[in-house]
Write a protein that holds these residues in place. Structure first.
Motif, short mmCIF file in Angstrom:
data_model
loop_
_atom_site.label_atom_id
_atom_site.label_comp_id
_atom_site.label_asym_id
_atom_site.label_seq_id
_atom_site.Cartn_x
_atom_site.Cartn_y
_atom_site.Cartn_z
N LEU A 90 27.52 -37.73 -17.23
CA LEU A 90 26.52 -38.75 -16.93
C LEU A 90 25.21 -38.55 -17.69
O LEU A 90 24.83 -39.41 -18.49
N PRO A 91 24.51 -37.40 -17.49
CA PRO A 91 23.20 -37.29 -18.18
C PRO A 91 23.33 -36.97 -19.66
O PRO A 91 22.57 -37.48 -20.48
N SER A 92 24.28 -36.11 -20.01
CA SER A 92 24.35 -35.62 -21.39
C SER A 92 24.97 -36.60 -22.36
O SER A 92 24.62 -36.62 -23.53
N PHE A 93 25.92 -37.39 -21.88
CA PHE A 93 26.64 -38.25 -22.81
C PHE A 93 26.43 -39.73 -22.53
O PHE A 93 25.95 -40.47 -23.39
N TYR A 94 26.78 -40.19 -21.32
CA TYR A 94 26.67 -41.64 -21.09
C TYR A 94 25.21 -42.10 -21.13
O TYR A 94 24.86 -43.02 -21.87
N SER A 95 24.35 -41.47 -20.33
CA SER A 95 22.95 -41.92 -20.26
C SER A 95 22.22 -41.73 -21.57
O SER A 95 21.36 -42.54 -21.95
N ALA A 96 22.55 -40.64 -22.29
CA ALA A 96 21.82 -40.32 -23.53
C ALA A 96 22.37 -41.05 -24.75
O ALA A 96 21.60 -41.43 -25.63
N LEU A 97 23.69 -41.24 -24.80
CA LEU A 97 24.30 -41.74 -26.04
C LEU A 97 24.90 -43.14 -25.96
O LEU A 97 24.96 -43.85 -26.96
N VAL A 98 25.35 -43.53 -24.76
CA VAL A 98 26.08 -44.80 -24.65
C VAL A 98 25.22 -45.92 -24.08
O VAL A 98 25.06 -46.98 -24.69
N ARG A 99 24.65 -45.70 -22.91
CA ARG A 99 23.89 -46.76 -22.24
C ARG A 99 22.74 -47.32 -23.09
O ARG A 99 22.47 -48.52 -23.03
N PRO A 100 22.04 -46.48 -23.90
CA PRO A 100 20.98 -47.05 -24.72
C PRO A 100 21.42 -48.21 -25.61
O PRO A 100 20.62 -49.09 -25.92
N HIS A 101 22.69 -48.23 -26.01
CA HIS A 101 23.18 -49.34 -26.83
C HIS A 101 23.37 -50.62 -26.01
O HIS A 101 23.39 -51.72 -26.57
N LEU A 102 23.51 -50.48 -24.70
CA LEU A 102 23.64 -51.65 -23.83
C LEU A 102 22.27 -52.18 -23.43
O LEU A 102 22.16 -53.30 -22.92
N GLU A 103 21.25 -51.36 -23.63
CA GLU A 103 19.87 -51.77 -23.31
C GLU A 103 19.00 -51.53 -24.53
O GLU A 103 17.89 -51.04 -24.45
N LYS B 33 34.99 -44.53 -15.40
CA LYS B 33 36.38 -44.17 -15.09
C LYS B 33 36.79 -42.86 -15.76
O LYS B 33 37.77 -42.22 -15.37
N MET B 34 36.05 -42.44 -16.77
CA MET B 34 36.35 -41.19 -17.46
C MET B 34 35.88 -39.96 -16.69
O MET B 34 36.26 -38.84 -17.00
N ILE B 35 35.04 -40.16 -15.66
CA ILE B 35 34.48 -39.03 -14.91
C ILE B 35 35.49 -38.49 -13.91
O ILE B 35 36.12 -39.24 -13.16
N LYS B 36 35.63 -37.20 -13.91
CA LYS B 36 36.63 -36.53 -13.07
C LYS B 36 36.38 -36.82 -11.58
O LYS B 36 35.25 -36.73 -11.10
N TYR C 268 35.41 -49.92 -9.16
CA TYR C 268 34.21 -49.83 -10.00
C TYR C 268 32.94 -49.79 -9.17
O TYR C 268 32.05 -48.98 -9.41
N GLU C 269 32.84 -50.69 -8.17
CA GLU C 269 31.63 -50.73 -7.35
C GLU C 269 31.40 -49.40 -6.63
O GLU C 269 30.26 -48.95 -6.47
N GLU C 270 32.50 -48.77 -6.20
CA GLU C 270 32.39 -47.48 -5.50
C GLU C 270 31.95 -46.39 -6.48
O GLU C 270 31.17 -45.51 -6.13
N ARG C 271 32.47 -46.46 -7.71
CA ARG C 271 32.07 -45.48 -8.72
C ARG C 271 30.57 -45.58 -8.99
O ARG C 271 29.87 -44.57 -9.10
N LEU C 272 30.07 -46.80 -9.09
CA LEU C 272 28.64 -47.00 -9.32
C LEU C 272 27.82 -46.43 -8.17
O LEU C 272 26.78 -45.78 -8.39
N LYS C 273 28.28 -46.67 -6.96
CA LYS C 273 27.54 -46.20 -5.78
C LYS C 273 27.47 -44.69 -5.74
O LYS C 273 26.41 -44.11 -5.47
N GLU C 274 28.59 -44.03 -6.02
CA GLU C 274 28.61 -42.57 -6.00
C GLU C 274 27.73 -41.96 -7.09
O GLU C 274 27.15 -40.89 -6.91
N LEU C 275 27.65 -42.65 -8.22
CA LEU C 275 26.87 -42.14 -9.34
C LEU C 275 25.41 -42.58 -9.29
O LEU C 275 24.60 -42.13 -10.10
N GLY C 276 25.08 -43.46 -8.33
CA GLY C 276 23.71 -43.97 -8.23
C GLY C 276 23.32 -44.83 -9.42
O GLY C 276 22.17 -44.84 -9.86
N MET C 277 24.28 -45.61 -9.92
CA MET C 277 24.05 -46.45 -11.10
C MET C 277 24.01 -47.91 -10.72
O MET C 277 24.49 -48.30 -9.65
#
Length: 348
Positions: free
Chosen positions: A282-295, A322-325, A332-341
């Motif tokens: 979440l912090p090292s890869f998705y938030s830092a490398l992926v999400r910035p391209h969506l925003e 879905k890639m997170i262990k 999907y909605e539950e995944r977002l809730k657990e991750l606080g996204m």
């Protein structure tokens, strides 16, 4: 204040590497110049580059707010994307000095700037090789503190006499207008002729191969325009200050590009990263490398409105979460809730 000492510069990708003492002197002069420009409202409102409280985003929003309002009321609209050839490098020092005087700068400041620009030398470095030193006879140094402000002053009178809507980000220039009738289209052509004359008078040159016309509106006749003796090509989309704008004004191509880039990074993470823990992913890869391209850059301008475009961006986040262990089989909605996204899609 003493006159500026002449500085040698080494160019790498057309960027000047100047000394720290030189930059400090530039900063002092820049503050004086900018205070004068702001106090006297010298720089035209059409300039959004290197100016206070303006940016690529204000450029895009203000220009296309007008274009879309024209199109929404049933008008045909033509926009010319104009490209100067090596704009910063071709600024003639004598003409720039005249414009510095005309904008009201005091003689001491103008003399300092002229001294700073004169008797410069430069060389090109390529790997371990370098060229001999050559005298610089034109241009404002790219990578300098003062250069962008001087260029804004030099190009400030580009708007003079134009009837259409022009907007600039430094040398990046767009000219637009309603194109319903032959008279409307002739008005746009006349503006292009004026810009061509400005370039010749100011010893600049348009790169005509890179100047393009975008036609907006359902009843657009796709009029051909020229600069000098060269006809300009029409285009269905152009990269405008980093954002893909197409002739439908729906931003779908920009959404496609953002999703494609983000998915490409996700694929690299999927192949190369063994750990799938949320602490790593979440912090090292998705938030830092992926999400910035969506925003990404100027998202307030190109944020999707069509459901299909929103879903393209949302699918990237669906795949990433879905890639997170431990979350692979959860909704999907539950995944977002657990991750606080939050979801990518905009409500309302």
């Amino acid at each position: 204040m003493p006159l500026a000492t002449n500085v040698r510069r080494e160019c790498c990708w057309n960027i000047s590497l100047t000394s720290i003492p030189g930059k400090i002197l530039e900063k002092i002069i820049k503050e004086v110049v900018c205070e004068h420009l702001e106090t006297n409202a010298v720089i035209a409102n059409s300039q959004h580059g290197f100016t206070k409280n303006k940016s690529c985003q204000t450029n895009l929003i203000s220009f296309f707010d007008r274009v879309t309002s024209w199109v929404d009321t049933g008008n045909a609209v033509d926009v010319a994307y104009l490209d100067f050839s090596k704009a910063f490098d071709k600024v003639p020092h004598d003409l720039l000095a005249n414009k510095l005087v005309k904008c009201g700068l005091d003689k001491t400041t103008v003399r300092w700037i002229c001294n700073w620009l004169s008797e410069r030398t430069q060389r090109v470095l390529t790997n371990a090789s370098s060229s001999s030193w050559k005298e610089v006879t034109s241009g404002v140094p790219q990578g300098s503190v003062l250069g962008p402000v001087l260029f804004n002053i030099f190009i400030n009178d580009l708007d003079k006499g134009l009837e259409g809507t022009i907007i600039k980000f430094a040398d990046n220039t767009k000219l637009g207008g309603i194109a319903n009738t032959p008279k409307d289209r002739s008005r746009i052509q006349n503006d292009l002729d004026r810009l061509e004359r400005w370039a010749k008078t100011n010893k600049m040159k348009f790169n005509r191969d890179k100047c393009k016309i975008l036609h907006f509106g359902r009843k657009n006749g796709n009029q051909r325009y020229r600069m000098g003796d060269a006809w300009l090509d029409s285009s269905v989309s152009e990269k405008d200050l980093g954002v893909l704008v197409d002739n439908k004004l729906n931003m779908s191509q920009q959404c496609d590009a953002a999703a494609k880039k983000a998915n490409g990074i996700l694929s690299c993470i999927n192949r190369g990263i063994a750990s799938r823990s949320r602490e790593v992913m979440l912090p090292s890869f998705y938030s830092a490398l992926v999400r910035p391209h969506l925003e990404s850059h100027c998202v307030q301008f190109w944020a999707p409105q069509l459901k299909g475009d929103v879903d393209k961006l949302e699918s990237v986040q669906r795949r990433a979460t879905k890639m997170i262990k431990g979350l692979e089989n959860k909704p999907y909605e539950e995944r977002l809730k657990e991750l606080g996204m939050l979801a990518c899609r905009r409500e309302g």
